[in-house]
Design a protein around this motif. Structure first.
Motif, mmCIF file in Angstrom:
data_model
loop_
_atom_site.group_PDB
_atom_site.id
_atom_site.type_symbol
_atom_site.label_atom_id
_atom_site.label_comp_id
_atom_site.label_asym_id
_atom_site.label_seq_id
_atom_site.Cartn_x
_atom_site.Cartn_y
_atom_site.Cartn_z
ATOM 1 N N ARG A 142 -15.118 11.787 -9.687
ATOM 2 C CA ARG A 142 -14.554 12.201 -10.976
ATOM 3 C C ARG A 142 -13.091 12.640 -10.805
ATOM 4 N NH1 ARG A 142 -14.400 11.431 -16.218
ATOM 5 N NH2 ARG A 142 -13.890 13.322 -17.403
ATOM 6 N N GLN A 143 -12.821 13.417 -9.773
ATOM 7 C CA GLN A 143 -11.453 13.853 -9.500
ATOM 8 C C GLN A 143 -10.552 12.651 -9.256
ATOM 9 O OE1 GLN A 143 -11.900 17.055 -10.646
ATOM 10 N NE2 GLN A 143 -10.294 17.561 -9.161
ATOM 11 N N GLY A 144 -11.091 11.678 -8.527
ATOM 12 C CA GLY A 144 -10.323 10.466 -8.255
ATOM 13 C C GLY A 144 -10.001 9.721 -9.540
ATOM 14 N N GLN A 145 -11.002 9.601 -10.393
ATOM 15 C CA GLN A 145 -10.805 8.887 -11.658
ATOM 16 C C GLN A 145 -9.713 9.547 -12.505
ATOM 17 O OE1 GLN A 145 -14.794 8.987 -13.241
ATOM 18 N NE2 GLN A 145 -15.255 6.903 -12.540
ATOM 19 N N ILE A 146 -9.777 10.882 -12.552
ATOM 20 C CA ILE A 146 -8.793 11.600 -13.367
ATOM 21 C C ILE A 146 -7.382 11.382 -12.810
ATOM 22 C CG2 ILE A 146 -7.991 13.896 -14.082
ATOM 23 C CD1 ILE A 146 -10.980 14.753 -14.004
ATOM 24 N N TYR A 147 -7.300 11.416 -11.479
ATOM 25 C CA TYR A 147 -5.998 11.250 -10.840
ATOM 26 C C TYR A 147 -5.440 9.854 -11.098
ATOM 27 C CZ TYR A 147 -2.349 11.955 -7.351
ATOM 28 O OH TYR A 147 -1.143 12.100 -6.720
ATOM 29 N N PHE B 150 -2.327 5.513 -11.677
ATOM 30 C CA PHE B 150 -2.723 4.097 -11.536
ATOM 31 C C PHE B 150 -2.789 3.597 -10.093
ATOM 32 C CE2 PHE B 150 -0.566 4.658 -15.621
ATOM 33 C CZ PHE B 150 -1.646 4.431 -16.465
ATOM 34 N N ASN B 151 -2.877 4.506 -9.114
ATOM 35 C CA ASN B 151 -3.000 4.063 -7.721
ATOM 36 C C ASN B 151 -4.470 3.926 -7.313
ATOM 37 O OD1 ASN B 151 -0.363 6.213 -7.510
ATOM 38 N ND2 ASN B 151 -0.141 4.115 -6.711
ATOM 39 N N ALA B 152 -5.186 3.007 -7.955
ATOM 40 C CA ALA B 152 -6.637 2.906 -7.733
ATOM 41 C C ALA B 152 -6.970 2.624 -6.271
ATOM 42 C CB ALA B 152 -7.228 1.816 -8.623
ATOM 43 N N LEU B 153 -6.295 1.689 -5.673
ATOM 44 C CA LEU B 153 -6.606 1.312 -4.293
ATOM 45 C C LEU B 153 -6.454 2.497 -3.347
ATOM 46 C CD1 LEU B 153 -7.183 -1.156 -2.334
ATOM 47 C CD2 LEU B 153 -4.717 -1.083 -1.894
ATOM 48 N N GLU B 154 -5.330 3.157 -3.418
ATOM 49 C CA GLU B 154 -5.040 4.263 -2.520
ATOM 50 C C GLU B 154 -6.024 5.420 -2.724
ATOM 51 O OE1 GLU B 154 -2.841 2.715 -4.332
ATOM 52 O OE2 GLU B 154 -1.263 1.964 -3.008
ATOM 53 N N PHE C 134 0.858 -1.177 0.000
ATOM 54 C CA PHE C 134 0.000 0.000 0.000
ATOM 55 C C PHE C 134 0.894 1.226 0.000
ATOM 56 C CE2 PHE C 134 -2.615 3.335 1.720
ATOM 57 C CZ PHE C 134 -3.849 3.105 1.124
ATOM 58 N N ASP C 135 0.694 2.090 -0.998
ATOM 59 C CA ASP C 135 1.583 3.230 -1.180
ATOM 60 C C ASP C 135 1.007 4.458 -0.474
ATOM 61 O OD1 ASP C 135 3.169 5.280 -2.007
ATOM 62 O OD2 ASP C 135 3.147 4.712 -4.135
ATOM 63 N N TRP C 136 1.401 4.625 0.776
ATOM 64 C CA TRP C 136 0.876 5.743 1.562
ATOM 65 C C TRP C 136 1.185 7.089 0.926
ATOM 66 C CZ3 TRP C 136 -2.726 5.315 5.020
ATOM 67 C CH2 TRP C 136 -2.902 4.067 5.672
ATOM 68 N N GLN C 137 2.348 7.136 0.357
ATOM 69 C CA GLN C 137 2.739 8.408 -0.234
ATOM 70 C C GLN C 137 1.805 8.793 -1.375
ATOM 71 O OE1 GLN C 137 6.908 8.326 -1.134
ATOM 72 N NE2 GLN C 137 7.030 10.559 -1.201
ATOM 73 N N ALA C 138 1.450 7.824 -2.190
ATOM 74 C CA ALA C 138 0.522 8.086 -3.297
ATOM 75 C C ALA C 138 -0.838 8.497 -2.760
ATOM 76 C CB ALA C 138 0.387 6.839 -4.169
ATOM 77 N N ALA C 139 -1.261 7.823 -1.679
ATOM 78 C CA ALA C 139 -2.548 8.151 -1.074
ATOM 79 C C ALA C 139 -2.568 9.613 -0.626
ATOM 80 C CB ALA C 139 -2.831 7.223 0.102
#
Lengths: 223, 253
Positions: free
Chosen positions: A178-183, A188-192, A7-12
């Protein structure tokens, strides 16, 4: 695919500033729609219990139609369908607000009806016996009591509508999902990111729940 | 009691009321003169509550004529301006009190004078406090109804009705929902009102009270007035056998 996923905390955390830009839209659509939905709910809820048939049946039709169809279909209809009828585009934000308004309005109509009908007949009788008009009796006696009883159900509806706005990513309005999808499309950090999105919804709905609990406690004084 | 004005304040002629197939009131004639205290007695379901609820239009009737303080009420609840006027001049006290639970006692009493009569808050509160004092609950004015006992609530309901300065008071079983120890305080307040000359129509099961305050007692059976007269005549020497058997049942316990 190996199973040593980290789990990539930094990406989250990195996604947060970007996601926060969606919150104003989510709140605008939710509360703008709910405010109009509340007015619709009062109007149709009262029409629904009117002794006059020609006031009652349009309310019944409205409630059945907008409660019986998915809010996603409603927003698609408003955003893509209505412009063909009116001959001009509707912006996504307006379409989202309108969809929440007509959809929550149908549910709130039933909440209003239930709240008003829950007030004992004797209250109305006492009011009119004192010489108050029907409108005065409603305004000063029935509505204040009925409204208090509506608060839990109204809160419920608000929480449902806030979550419903997540569907409106499909019309491209820049709300939370929508913002999440764009990000995600770039990182490609879907989970985070979706976890962060979920937490933000939870933060909004928990805040609302707390406010409602306070309001209910205050509203119960003297009951 | 001064009864110089003999023109009736309530004049009911051949009143008939149906609930679906049920014939609730049958050709009821009733005239109440100003200052008179009329007590209506009868078994439950006899139509006595329905009868007084017709007087202020809470129940519709299907045929007959009804005149309250010179204003005519029409059959089948035909929307009439008269109804509103009648209700401002006829006070009513209910079995279940029907106080407004979201308001203080004081606001319960001032609401109608302010909204219907257009009284100022100061005026309305002054009158309200005087009336609350009169029914013995002036120290409860800022409380909510749920904080009061049943007897106190019913006395507030009485003050609330009196605040409109009614020409006629209707009482629909005012003590039936009260604990026995609270009945007395409500009857005392009513007794005093009667003494002051208020015109009252009272539906009650309190026979001793009826005997004491009534100018006239009416016995109603299955929607029909079968006997009426002074309390002495009706209670001590009933002529109709239905009255006799009713009184035998209620007076023995």
């Amino acid at each position: 695919m190996n199973s040593t996923f980290q789990f990539d905390w930094q990406a989250a955390f990195a996604s947060i500033p970007y996601l926060l830009k969606g919150i104003p839209y989510t709140l605008m659509i939710s509360f703008g729609g709910l405010a109009i939905g509340f007015l619709i709910g009062i109007l149709f809820g009262l029409m629904r219990i009117s002794p006059t048939a020609w006031l009652r049946w349009p309310a019944v039709a409205y409630i059945e139609i907008f409660r019986g169809t998915p809010v996603l279909v409603q927003v698609l209809f408003i955003f893509y369908g209505l412009p063909q009828l009116i001959g001009g585009p509707i912006d996504a934000l307006t379409a989202g607000i309108a969809a929440i308004a007509v959809n929550s309005g149908a549910y709130i109509s039933e909440v209003v009806r239930g709240g008003v009908q829950s007030i004992e007949r004797g209250q109305r009788e006492a009011g009119v016996s004192l010489g108050l008009t029907r409108v005065q009796t409603f305004r000063y006696i029935i509505w204040p009591q009925g409204f208090r009883r509506m608060i839990p159900a109204l809160g419920n509806q608000a929480i449902i509508s806030i979550k419903d706005t997540s569907l409106f990513a499909v019309i491209g309005v820049g709300e939370l999902v929508r913002q999440g999808q764009i990000y995600i499309a770039t990182t490609f950090n879907a989970l985070e990111v979706y976890l962060m999105v979920a937490i933000m919804y939870l933060a909004i709905t928990l805040t609302l729940s707390m406010c409602l609990r306070l309001l209910e406690r205050k509203g119960l004084v003297g009951q | 009691m001064q009864k110089t004005d003999t023109k009736p304040i309530v004049k009911m002629e051949k009143l008939n009321k149906h609930f679906g197939t049920l014939h609730v009131l049958r050709d009821v004639d009733l005239a109440v003169t100003p200052g008179e205290v009329v007590v209506i007695i009868g078994a439950s379901g006899s139509g006595k509550s329905t009868l007084i609820r017709c007087i202020n239009g809470l129940e519709e009737f299907q045929s007959g004529s009804l005149d309250v303080d010179g204003k005519v009420l029409l059959p089948n609840g035909k929307a009439s301006k008269a109804l509103q006027q009648i209700r401002t001049e006829v006070g009513m006290v209910f079995q279940q009190f029907n106080l407004f639970p979201h308001m203080t006692v004081l606001d319960n009493v001032t609401l109608a004078p302010m909204k219907v009569r257009g009284a100022s808050r100061e005026e309305a509160e002054k009158t309200a406090r005087r009336l609350l004092e009169r029914v013995g609950i002036s120290d409860q004015a800022e409380k909510h109804p749920s904080q009061l006992s049943g007897g106190q609530q019913q006395r507030v309901a009485l003050a609330r009705a009196l605040a409109m300065e009614p020409r006629l008071m209707l009482f629909d079983e005012p003590t039936s929902a009260l604990d026995p120890e609270m009945i007395g305080e409500v009857l005392d307040a009513m007794r005093e009102l009667a003494r002051e000359g208020m015109t009252m129509v009272i539906v009650t099961h309190e026979m001793n009270f009826a005997r004491e305050v009534a100018d006239r007692v009416i016995y109603i059976h299955k929607g029909e007035i079968v006997e009426q007269g002074t309390p002495e005549a009706v209670f001590d020497n009933p002529q109709n056998e239905r009255t006799q058997s009713f009184l035998a049942r209620v007076l023995t316990h």
